[in-house]
Scaffold this motif. Sequence first.
Motif, mmCIF file in Angstrom:
data_model
loop_
_atom_site.group_PDB
_atom_site.id
_atom_site.type_symbol
_atom_site.label_atom_id
_atom_site.label_comp_id
_atom_site.label_asym_id
_atom_site.label_seq_id
_atom_site.Cartn_x
_atom_site.Cartn_y
_atom_site.Cartn_z
ATOM 1 N N LYS A 133 32.009 36.265 35.260
ATOM 2 C CA LYS A 133 32.417 36.937 36.574
ATOM 3 C C LYS A 133 33.723 36.602 37.006
ATOM 4 C CE LYS A 133 27.500 37.479 37.964
ATOM 5 N NZ LYS A 133 27.365 38.896 38.403
ATOM 6 N N LEU A 134 34.280 37.750 37.666
ATOM 7 C CA LEU A 134 35.588 37.470 38.441
ATOM 8 C C LEU A 134 35.278 37.624 39.948
ATOM 9 C CD1 LEU A 134 38.285 39.670 36.292
ATOM 10 C CD2 LEU A 134 38.113 37.120 36.507
ATOM 11 N N ASP A 135 35.523 36.757 40.509
ATOM 12 C CA ASP A 135 35.720 36.910 42.277
ATOM 13 C C ASP A 135 36.677 38.087 42.390
ATOM 14 O OD1 ASP A 135 33.569 35.104 42.609
ATOM 15 O OD2 ASP A 135 35.136 33.617 42.422
ATOM 16 N N VAL A 136 36.434 38.808 43.324
ATOM 17 C CA VAL A 136 37.393 40.162 43.541
ATOM 18 C C VAL A 136 37.163 40.012 45.238
ATOM 19 C CG1 VAL A 136 37.788 42.559 43.657
ATOM 20 C CG2 VAL A 136 36.578 41.271 41.628
ATOM 21 N N ILE A 137 38.607 40.168 45.820
ATOM 22 C CA ILE A 137 38.674 40.355 47.098
ATOM 23 C C ILE A 137 39.746 41.301 47.527
ATOM 24 C CG2 ILE A 137 39.732 39.248 49.405
ATOM 25 C CD1 ILE A 137 39.235 36.614 47.879
ATOM 26 N N TYR A 138 39.097 42.548 48.313
ATOM 27 C CA TYR A 138 39.985 43.357 48.699
ATOM 28 C C TYR A 138 40.076 43.270 50.152
ATOM 29 C CZ TYR A 138 39.783 46.548 44.600
ATOM 30 O OH TYR A 138 40.027 46.808 43.582
ATOM 31 N N LYS A 139 41.781 43.117 50.634
ATOM 32 C CA LYS A 139 42.134 42.892 51.924
ATOM 33 C C LYS A 139 42.714 43.997 52.598
ATOM 34 C CE LYS A 139 45.460 39.776 54.472
ATOM 35 N NZ LYS A 139 46.369 38.834 54.249
ATOM 36 N N LEU A 140 42.190 44.694 53.484
ATOM 37 C CA LEU A 140 42.534 46.103 54.162
ATOM 38 C C LEU A 140 43.173 45.978 55.421
ATOM 39 C CD1 LEU A 140 39.008 47.598 53.326
ATOM 40 C CD2 LEU A 140 40.914 47.403 51.852
ATOM 41 N N SER A 141 44.602 46.356 55.488
ATOM 42 C CA SER A 141 45.211 46.682 57.032
ATOM 43 C C SER A 141 45.598 48.132 56.943
ATOM 44 C CB SER A 141 46.107 45.516 56.972
ATOM 45 O OG SER A 141 47.235 45.862 56.023
ATOM 46 N N ASP A 142 46.266 48.363 57.916
ATOM 47 C CA ASP A 142 46.739 49.518 58.531
ATOM 48 C C ASP A 142 47.885 50.015 57.413
ATOM 49 O OD1 ASP A 142 44.838 49.929 60.319
ATOM 50 O OD2 ASP A 142 46.373 49.460 62.052
ATOM 51 N N GLN A 143 48.664 48.872 57.129
ATOM 52 C CA GLN A 143 49.617 49.324 56.121
ATOM 53 C C GLN A 143 49.532 49.014 54.772
ATOM 54 O OE1 GLN A 143 52.729 50.183 57.844
ATOM 55 N NE2 GLN A 143 51.261 49.791 59.538
ATOM 56 N N GLU A 144 48.473 48.322 54.400
ATOM 57 C CA GLU A 144 48.485 48.115 52.872
ATOM 58 C C GLU A 144 47.120 47.802 52.269
ATOM 59 O OE1 GLU A 144 51.373 45.095 52.103
ATOM 60 O OE2 GLU A 144 49.735 43.440 52.435
ATOM 61 N N VAL A 145 46.885 47.705 50.987
ATOM 62 C CA VAL A 145 45.592 47.337 50.597
ATOM 63 C C VAL A 145 46.155 46.050 49.506
ATOM 64 C CG1 VAL A 145 43.452 47.662 48.908
ATOM 65 C CG2 VAL A 145 44.326 49.351 50.831
ATOM 66 N N TRP A 146 45.485 44.913 49.557
ATOM 67 C CA TRP A 146 45.787 43.942 48.678
ATOM 68 C C TRP A 146 44.706 43.491 48.075
ATOM 69 C CZ3 TRP A 146 43.890 38.935 48.578
ATOM 70 C CH2 TRP A 146 44.717 37.977 48.107
ATOM 71 N N VAL A 147 44.718 43.302 46.764
ATOM 72 C CA VAL A 147 43.467 42.863 45.822
ATOM 73 C C VAL A 147 43.814 41.519 45.102
ATOM 74 C CG1 VAL A 147 44.138 44.281 44.008
ATOM 75 C CG2 VAL A 147 41.864 43.598 44.166
ATOM 76 N N SER A 148 42.717 40.787 45.022
ATOM 77 C CA SER A 148 42.973 39.396 44.242
ATOM 78 C C SER A 148 41.606 39.446 43.198
ATOM 79 C CB SER A 148 42.831 38.227 45.319
ATOM 80 O OG SER A 148 42.692 37.066 44.390
ATOM 81 N N ARG A 149 42.118 39.285 42.280
ATOM 82 C CA ARG A 149 40.848 38.799 41.273
ATOM 83 C C ARG A 149 41.085 37.556 40.327
ATOM 84 N NH1 ARG A 149 41.115 42.917 37.044
ATOM 85 N NH2 ARG A 149 39.137 42.794 36.450
ATOM 86 N N SER A 150 39.977 36.510 40.464
ATOM 87 C CA SER A 150 40.229 35.731 39.885
ATOM 88 C C SER A 150 38.789 34.952 39.152
ATOM 89 C CB SER A 150 40.755 34.356 40.804
ATOM 90 O OG SER A 150 39.665 34.244 41.990
ATOM 91 N N GLY A 151 39.053 34.157 38.070
ATOM 92 C CA GLY A 151 38.036 33.431 37.624
ATOM 93 C C GLY A 151 38.073 33.535 35.959
ATOM 94 N N ASN A 152 37.464 32.486 35.377
ATOM 95 C CA ASN A 152 37.493 32.735 33.801
ATOM 96 C C ASN A 152 38.773 32.515 33.355
ATOM 97 O OD1 ASN A 152 34.701 32.542 33.666
ATOM 98 N ND2 ASN A 152 34.813 34.735 34.087
ATOM 99 N N GLY A 153 39.832 31.785 33.983
ATOM 100 C CA GLY A 153 41.172 31.886 33.413
ATOM 101 C C GLY A 153 42.132 33.060 33.784
ATOM 102 N N VAL A 154 41.676 33.889 34.720
ATOM 103 C CA VAL A 154 42.414 35.018 35.083
ATOM 104 C C VAL A 154 42.607 34.843 36.563
ATOM 105 C CG1 VAL A 154 42.155 37.574 35.531
ATOM 106 C CG2 VAL A 154 41.287 36.614 33.326
ATOM 107 N N LYS A 155 44.040 35.148 36.947
ATOM 108 C CA LYS A 155 44.298 35.390 38.244
ATOM 109 C C LYS A 155 45.412 36.510 38.383
ATOM 110 C CE LYS A 155 44.412 30.483 39.473
ATOM 111 N NZ LYS A 155 45.195 29.186 40.076
ATOM 112 N N MET A 156 44.763 37.427 39.309
ATOM 113 C CA MET A 156 45.720 38.591 39.408
ATOM 114 C C MET A 156 45.723 39.046 40.920
ATOM 115 S SD MET A 156 45.586 42.248 40.225
ATOM 116 C CE MET A 156 43.914 42.464 40.055
#
Length: 151
Positions: A57-80
């Motif tokens: 599994k990859l842990d996914v975080i979507y961070k939402l503000s008025d100006q932008e959407v930021w996404v982080s995916r991490s796990g199993n040797g992957v960081k994005m």
Amino acid sequence: MLDNQNSAKMPIRVKFKSEILQDEERQVMAYETNGQYYLKGETEYIVFSEDQGNGKKLDVIYKLSDQEVWVSRSGNGVKMKQTFRAGELTAGLYDSEFGMFHLETDTEKVVRMQDPVRNRGSIQLQYQLKVQGQETGQYFITIHYEEEQLA
């Protein structure tokens, strides 16, 4: 949704759909999963896990503000990490066992909708992606989320 005074996490059901259009071919990936929604200051967060198969599994975080959407995916040797701002070109990184790759995201559209009465919402992203300077296609991401009704 939750008010600013209460940063408790709300359990949600997430419906995720990704469409990639590359050289007249369309790839579609869709799934549903459980997650959490919370508010910290003026920033909203949607957190869930993406099943990669074989129990990974990859842990996914979507961070939402008025100006932008930021996404982080991490796990199993992957960081994005990737940032989306409508009408802007942004840089990101994809780090895996195969090395670190630079991402260039040309975001055409960011649409956010909320129904705070029913504790649900959606995010739509449309963008062109380059990895290490190479076009990888046009992406359409849709995320629907709503409060999970616990039995």
